[in-house]
Write a protein that holds these residues in place. Structure first.
Motif, PDB file in Angstrom:
ATOM      1  N   ALA A 143     -18.743  40.993  23.331  1.00 25.27           N
ATOM      2  CA  ALA A 143     -20.039  40.393  23.652  1.00 25.27           C
ATOM      3  C   ALA A 143     -21.022  41.474  24.070  1.00 25.27           C
ATOM      4  CB  ALA A 143     -19.892  39.375  24.783  1.00 25.27           C
ATOM      5  N   LYS A 144     -22.297  41.145  23.940  1.00 24.73           N
ATOM      6  CA  LYS A 144     -23.328  42.005  24.503  1.00 24.73           C
ATOM      7  C   LYS A 144     -23.322  41.806  26.010  1.00 24.73           C
ATOM      8  CE  LYS A 144     -26.415  41.987  20.553  1.00 24.73           C
ATOM      9  NZ  LYS A 144     -27.790  41.722  20.090  1.00 24.73           N
ATOM     10  N   TYR A 163     -24.050  35.609  26.100  1.00 24.83           N
ATOM     11  CA  TYR A 163     -23.172  36.106  25.038  1.00 24.83           C
ATOM     12  C   TYR A 163     -21.720  36.142  25.510  1.00 24.83           C
ATOM     13  CZ  TYR A 163     -27.188  37.603  22.267  1.00 24.83           C
ATOM     14  OH  TYR A 163     -28.348  37.638  21.516  1.00 24.83           O
ATOM     15  N   SER A 205     -18.605  33.997  23.922  1.00 19.07           N
ATOM     16  CA  SER A 205     -17.424  34.690  23.404  1.00 19.07           C
ATOM     17  C   SER A 205     -16.146  34.176  24.045  1.00 19.07           C
ATOM     18  CB  SER A 205     -17.564  36.194  23.656  1.00 19.07           C
ATOM     19  OG  SER A 205     -16.439  36.881  23.197  1.00 19.07           O
TER      20      SER A 205
END
Length: 91
Positions: free
Chosen positions: A78-79, A84, A88
């Motif tokens: 993930a960012k 995010y 995820s």
């Protein structure tokens, strides 16, 4: 006890707090920026790994992925943004 290793990111901000609310009781962090960190081993009793893709050395990424595969530990990518990360972890 559920344990997660976060790889990447210099500062995590509120991510550990939100991971605790998500059910993780033990949270370890490796920044993954320095070349020598490639030799780091996954801590004992790690149940899952979260790789922050926008803040990691590529060699570190490959090293952690290889170790995780050999130990059958799930890896999430993930960012460095909670939305995010949450997406995820839920996938």
């Amino acid at each position: 006890m559920s344990s997660i290793l976060i790889v990447g990111g210099d500062r995590l901000g509120v991510i550990p707090e939100k991971l605790r609310a998500f059910g993780y009781t033990k949270i370890n962090h490796i920044s993954g920026r320095k070349v020598k960190m490639v030799k780091k081993q996954i801590p004992y009793e790690t149940n899952s790994i979260l790789i922050l893709t926008d803040y990691i050395n590529h060699n570190m990424l490959h090293s952690i992925k290889k170790q995780a595969a050999s130990q059958k530990i799930p890896v999430y990518f993930a960012k460095r943004s909670w939305s995010y990360i949450e997406q995820s972890l839920r996938a």
